[in-house]
Design an enzyme around this catalytic site. Sequence first.
Site: not given
Ligand code: A2P
Length: 333
Positions: A12-13, A41, A130, A208, A237
Site C-alpha cells: 500500500t506504500g 490496511s 535510491c 549509505k 532525485h
Molecule cells: P500500511 O499502509 O498498512 O501502513 P510508505 O513508505 O510509502 O509510507 O509505505 C510504507 C509501507 O510499509 C506501507 O505499505 C505500510 O503499510 C507498510 N508497513 C509499515 N509498517 C509495516 C509493518 N509493521 N508490517 C507490514 N507492513 C508495514
Amino acid sequence: MKKYNVAVVGATGMVGRTFLKVLEELKLPVENYYLFASARSAGSKVEFMGKEYTVEELTENSFDRDIDIALFSAGGSTSEKFAPIAASKGVVVIDNSSAWRMDPEVPLVVPEVNADDIAWNKGIIANPNCSTIQAMVALKPLHDKYKIKRVVYSTYQAVSGAGMAGYMDLENGLKGEAPKKFPHPIAGNCLPHIDVFLPNGYTKEEMKMVNETHKILGDDSIKVTATTVRVPVFNSHSESINVEFHNQFDLDELKQVLADAPGIVIQDDPENNVYPLALNAAGTNETYVGRIRRDESVESGVNLWVVADNIRKGAAANAVQIAQRLIEYWESK
Ligand code: A2P
C-alpha cells in the site's frame, strides 16, 4: 516457461504500489501475487492487472505457502524481522530497505552494474539506496574505462523518497500547513538532512552513498564523499557528481562510453536548454545524464548531472529488474 509466485510486502506504500505498476509493465512470468501490509490496511482492496486483490496483514506465517520471490518495501524494522523468516522458507527476498545492504552475505545489486552477484544470494538480495542506484548506473562504465579515484556527490532529493508522509509534507506545505514528517518546512526550502545524523557529522543517507558505492563497484579504494539534500520536488532525485579518474580521458569518448552503457539516456545539449530534469525523468525507469564537462581544477576529472525517478529506478523498477534477472538466472540453471 515456469510461472512464479510473487509477494509484495508494503503493497500500500509509495514504493509498494510502484512495484505493482512495474511488475505489470515488465510482464514477469507470474502465476500468483500476494499483497501484504500492516494490520492497518489488512482487508483493503487493490486493483492490479485487471484483478482485485485483498491486502493481508504481514505475519510470521505469511510465507507458509508457495512463494518464490518477495519484494519488500515496508521499512527497515519490518525487513529486519521478516526477511530472514521468508528466506528460511525458501523465498528469495528483494529488500528495498537499508537493513541488509551492507551484510557481506547479501548481494547489493544494480542490474546494469553487477547482476552476476544475484547468483550468490542466500535468500536475501538488497536493493541499494535510491541515490546510489542512479549514481552507479552512470559511474560503472566510467570506472571500468578510466578507474575512478574520487567521487563527490551532492544530491537534490525528492520528497517521495521519504514515503507517503514526505510527499504529503510538500503537498500540504504548499498550502501553508506545518510539516509532519520533516523537521522543517520543505515547501520553499532545502533541507541538508536526510535520515539521521551520525557521530561523524554525516547523515546516514550520506554514508549509505559512500559505503554502497564501494560495495557495488567492488572497490574500497575509491574515495567518496557526499552531501544529501531534500528539495521541494515531488519526484526524481537529481545529483551533481564530481568524479576524478586515475587515467586520462577524451571528453567525446567519455560521452560515448556513457551513451553506450545500459540504462542511460544522454541529455546534453546546453545550447538548446537540454539537460536532465526531474519532471521529465518522473515515471520512467532510465537514468538521465547531462551537463557532462571536464573538471578543469584537477588533472583528470568530470562533472555530471544525473537524474532518475527515485521511486522507479531508485527503488521499485530496480527491484523488479533484479527479480527479472533472478528468474533468468533460475531459468538458465
Ligand atoms: P500500511 O499502509 O498498512 O501502513 P510508505 O513508505 O510509502 O509510507 O509505505 C510504507 C509501507 O510499509 C506501507 O505499505 C505500510 O503499510 C507498510 N508497513 C509499515 N509498517 C509495516 C509493518 N509493521 N508490517 C507490514 N507492513 C508495514
